[in-house]
Design an enzyme around this catalytic site. Sequence first.
Site, PDB file in Angstrom:
ATOM      1  N   HIS A 137      -3.206   5.383   4.531  1.00  0.00           N
ATOM      2  CA  HIS A 137      -4.039   4.616   5.453  1.00  0.00           C
ATOM      3  C   HIS A 137      -3.452   4.597   6.865  1.00  0.00           C
ATOM      4  O   HIS A 137      -2.983   3.561   7.332  1.00  0.00           O
ATOM      5  CB  HIS A 137      -4.209   3.191   4.905  1.00  0.00           C
ATOM      6  CG  HIS A 137      -5.120   2.312   5.690  1.00  0.00           C
ATOM      7  ND1 HIS A 137      -6.136   2.791   6.490  1.00  0.00           N
ATOM      8  CD2 HIS A 137      -5.164   0.953   5.800  1.00  0.00           C
ATOM      9  CE1 HIS A 137      -6.766   1.770   7.051  1.00  0.00           C
ATOM     10  NE2 HIS A 137      -6.193   0.654   6.666  1.00  0.00           N
TER      11      HIS A 137
ATOM     12  N   CYS B 175      -8.719  -1.555  11.330  1.00  0.00           N
ATOM     13  CA  CYS B 175      -8.754  -0.523  10.296  1.00  0.00           C
ATOM     14  C   CYS B 175     -10.051   0.272  10.286  1.00  0.00           C
ATOM     15  O   CYS B 175     -10.133   1.317   9.642  1.00  0.00           O
ATOM     16  CB  CYS B 175      -8.520  -1.155   8.926  1.00  0.00           C
ATOM     17  SG  CYS B 175      -6.910  -1.945   8.755  1.00  0.00           S
TER      18      CYS B 175
END
Length: 397
Positions: A347, A83
């Site tokens: 995201h 991430c």
Amino acid sequence: MTGTAFVVGVGTTKFEKPGSRAWQYWEMAKEAGGAALADAGIGYDLVEQAAVGHCHQSSTAAQRAVYELGRTGIPVYNVNNNCATGSTALAMARRFVASGADDCVLALGFEKMAKGALGAGADSGDFAASPVARHYGIMAARHGFAATPPTAQLFGNAAREHMERYGTTREQLAAVGEKNHRHSAANPRAQFQDVYTLRDVLGSRTVHDPLTKLQCSPTSDGAAAALVASERFVRAHGLQGRAVEIAGQALATDTEETFASGSCIDVVGRPLSRAAAGRAYRESGLGIEDVDVVELHDCFSVNELLTYEALGMCAEGDSGELAASGATTYGGRWVVNPSGGLISKGHPLGATGIAQCAELVWQLRGEAGGRQVADARVGLAHNIGLGGAAVVTLLRR
């Protein structure tokens, strides 16, 4: 580092629910990269290297993407740091420029994701081979392994520990979701622009107790880009009015502290984020007291609380009270995640860290429209990926 690096152009697509738009990752990349070039007012022929982040595409997807901007033969690097991929690409671009190797480097990130929750990182089905097997092993030893989404388990169990250790309440956790959904209402690029009450957040479907759906970031499609340039380049191309300085930046990976305590609070990255922040503060000569606006990695509401503590915004254990006090929204001490954050902006893994940079550049230039933070001069971006990597970047205008 021998020189200063500046962000001179940024661009993002709208972040969207996977599959809601019939586009390919290279089309996303072209849109975001083209927007960054237009923002800087330069052509792709001036870009000397490209650091390109993605997690779910094939190994040389970076080349496929940047060839849509131009086929000039420059070095193209495929970056994958979970991430934290986007911010890692940005850190690479900054290092190329600040070292004196290049005058203009493109940082680009994109992701075309599948619907549904992220898995445990063991795509082959062999969990022991997962890059985050050690992290899940620490969790399982203390909390077991449930049938809920595995990443939500890690962060949900960190939230439970925070509640047990410090008295943090469900309402304080939910206050993060309420705030970030409210902020995203002013962001046309956000995946969601719906406003919810605290009661709505608390009453949404439980993903892994105590975390509810409106406290969890979604999977997303999208792309973001930033052009990083030297002071010489800025002056040569008359970009002084567009340039935002990267005043400090640090990338950190796990140490034994992540695993020694057996706590999910540490496993999901509070010490990792603290280490990156400390290095970025030292390099820049700035502290959290100098920061006006923050874009941080709120993949789950509890991680925003843990990051408050890691960045020095409050003492350990006091983040729930900070969130509930209004200190992290408009009219408070800082405005945290004016974009809506991961929870509401979305995201897309490879794009997230660069999109944080884009939001801060717009804020520091005074170009953020209805979500503008008054008199913003210093911004902080925080992006973390399990496995692990954390990047903290301080931007100054």
